[in-house]
Design an enzyme around this catalytic site. Structure first.
Site, PDB file in Angstrom:
ATOM      1  N   HIS A 147      29.343  11.762  69.650  1.00 37.57           N
ATOM      2  CA  HIS A 147      28.838  10.301  70.442  1.00 37.57           C
ATOM      3  C   HIS A 147      28.602  10.671  71.943  1.00 37.57           C
ATOM      4  CE1 HIS A 147      30.295   8.106  66.419  1.00 37.57           C
ATOM      5  NE2 HIS A 147      29.162   8.797  66.304  1.00 37.57           N
ATOM      6  N   PRO A 148      28.583  11.564  72.611  1.00 35.44           N
ATOM      7  CA  PRO A 148      28.395  11.528  73.928  1.00 35.44           C
ATOM      8  C   PRO A 148      27.312  10.472  74.607  1.00 35.44           C
ATOM      9  CG  PRO A 148      27.110  13.635  73.153  1.00 35.44           C
ATOM     10  CD  PRO A 148      27.831  12.858  71.966  1.00 35.44           C
TER      11      PRO A 148
END
Length: 538
Positions: free
Chosen positions: A475-476
């Site tokens: 989930h960057p």
């Protein structure tokens, strides 16, 4: 002669880019070029939900990024795969559909991003989804992304659900409805046993449009700038170096790793970073590649008394064959869904205004997130794990180019656990996972705790375990952050500060983490971004 002039050039056909292309190309008067560096998405492992286990370590389907050695994780180099095909990471992810909590979007709005509060974004969340039986006040029923529920709810997952209620989580029938917190059965972007990625939802229905050209294996090397105006794109395809021009706008949707890389290669970014690589500074924008944020996942692993896990079908040829037959005939069973079935949003402290930890049961176990066979660490028994995620991490990292070669991956520094507040939340999450496992509803199905095991009975031992085993949640965000501050990259209309006719439209613009998974918000960003582009060019 091939077309060399387009109204819009979209870089990246992932969750945001695919959605953006579909909405913009609905206007037959505009010509659009959609460039995707990866391949098409027509493969059986992409279509089969549990096939993600075959995709995440295969460089044909993912960009095999990795972080630098992480000091907070005992020098671990953390593997960060990202989708390398139409649909981007929505074609290889866990298919969990979660919008996030309303208050986080209100923080976007209140932090110098007008128009991005939950009230303004709800119509876009409704627009992109098709959810049967949902409350029409909160849910959409005609959008491209089909949202389905867990079928054949197994006793182990039900035990986890009941155990979360036992520690105080409220049962939530629809966490994408009015209230996000509590414990609920997960919702998937799956239709009739088939992954429903952004490509399937938005590109497949429109591939016949004459005003939309989609090119795969098209690797963008830089944006063509005339002064501080985006005029087109340079890219390579099939060994050729190509240039195309955009008469209206260039729309960068390459994701939180590659979007800042392309900006820097084009001369947009920190002057110091660009100068170090001999790149002429077109516009000194110091926030490019900064503010990198990711969810860190920790796991407590258990051996189960119930043979309902992925381990059971991967370790037993007969069970595996029966599961495969069931999928082929009915499009049902373990192969037709994600390994995660239930999640709970809980508080590390009772007096907190909002949950700050997610607990999630996953019906698989092994040495890491990528263990899908005995050879690479899958446990030989019926195994599951409870993942613990800090919803609002405070640690920040960066993504920057390592050279002027666009094919060389950028340098990723996540800086996990560099903020002491994150360490405290990780510890609280692991303790809560154990508390859930001790509840009678779940304890009755557990043989033993396998990792870290009973010997990890102190805070120090638990944190040692976390530092040695934690992994990314994929989930960057935030590397081209939206806002008006000195290190923000785009404004509230997603226009790159200081550059004309250039926008970034993907998860890199998120000012902070939208509670849980980032795929649904990324699709929403594509839908809203399309309206911003259309409004500006009427």
């Amino acid at each position: 002669m091939p077309q060399t002039n387009f109204d819009y050039i979209i870089i990246g056909a992932g969750s945001s880019g695919a959605t953006l292309a579909a909405k913009l190309s609905a206007d037959p008067s505009v010509r659009i070029l959609l460039l995707e560096a990866g391949r098409d998405d027509k493969h059986r492992w992409v279509q089969m939900p549990l096939g993600m286990g075959k995709l995440l370590t295969n460089p044909e389907f993912v960009w095999p990024f990795s972080t630098e050695p992480e000091p907070g994780l005992r020098g671990q180099t953390v593997y960060w795969p990202r989708g390398k095909l139409l649909g981007g990471s929505s074609s290889v992810n866990g298919m969990l559909f979660a919008r996030g909590a309303a208050h986080r979007y209100d923080e976007w709005r209140d932090g110098n991003a007008p128009g991005w509060g939950f009230e303004e974004l709800l119509p876009y969340f409704k627009e992109i989804e098709s959810r049967d039986g949902g409350d029409p006040t909160w849910r959409g029923s005609t959008g491209g992304v089909t949202i389905s529920d867990v079928k054949n709810r197994d006793a182990l997952s039900q035990g986890f659900f009941d155990a979360c209620v036992g520690i105080g989580a409220r049962a939530n029938e629809d966490y994408n409805g009015e209230n996000f917190d509590g414990v609920g059965w997960l919702q998937y972007n799956i239709q009739d046993g088939v992954r429903w990625s952004a490509s399937r939802a938005f590109l497949d229905p429109i591939k016949g449009r004459s005003n939309l050209e989609i090119q795969t294996h098209a690797h963008v090397t830089r944006i063509d700038l005339e002064g501080r105006v985006a005029a087109g794109v340079h890219y390579t395809r099939g060994g050729e170096h190509l240039t195309v021009r955009a008469t209206r706008e260039v729309l960068l949707c390459a994701g939180p790793i590659v979007s800042p890389q392309i900006l820097e290669l084009s001369g947009i970014g920190s002057g110091d970073v660009l100068a170090a690589h001999g790149i002429e500074v077109v516009h000194d924008l110091p926030g490019v590649g900064e503010h990198l944020t990711d969810h860190l996942q920790n796991r407590i692993t258990f051996e189960s008394k119930l043979p309902v896990t992925v381990n059971d079908i991967l370790n037993n040829p007969l069970r595996g064959a029966l599961a495969g037959l069931r999928y082929l005939v009915l499009k049902d069973g373990l192969l037709a869904r994600s390994v995660a079935t239930v999640h709970a949003l809980v508080r590390s402290q009772p007096d907190m205004p909002h949950p700050d930890i997610k607990l999630q049961i996953m019906l698989t176990s092994g040495k890491d997130r990528y263990a899908r066979s005995r050879a690479v660490g899958l446990d030989p028994f019926s195994g599951f794990n409870i993942g613990a995620f800090q919803l609002y991490p405070h640690s920040r990292g960066s993504v920057h180019i390592q050279s002027t070669d666009p094919l060389e991956p950028p340098r990723i520094v996540a800086n996990y656990l560099s903020d002491a507040r994150d360490e405290a939340t990780v510890l609280a999450g692991l303790k809560l996972a154990r508390e859930v496992a001790r509840q009678p509803a779940l304890a009755q199905h557990i043989v033993r705790e396998v990792r870290p095991g009973p010997s990890a009975d102190t805070d120090e031992a638990l944190m040692d375990y976390a530092r040695e085993t934690s992994q990314t949640s994929w989930h960057p965000i935030s590397t081209c952050r939206m806002g008006r501050g000195p290190t923000d990259v785009v404004d509230h209309e997603l226009r790159v500060h200081g550059i004309e006719r250039l926008r970034v439209i993907d998860s890199s613009i998120m000012p902070n983490m939208p509670t849980s998974n980032t795929n649904a918000p990324s699709i929403m960003i594509g839908a809203k971004g399309a309206d911003l582009v259309r409004a500006a060019n009427r």
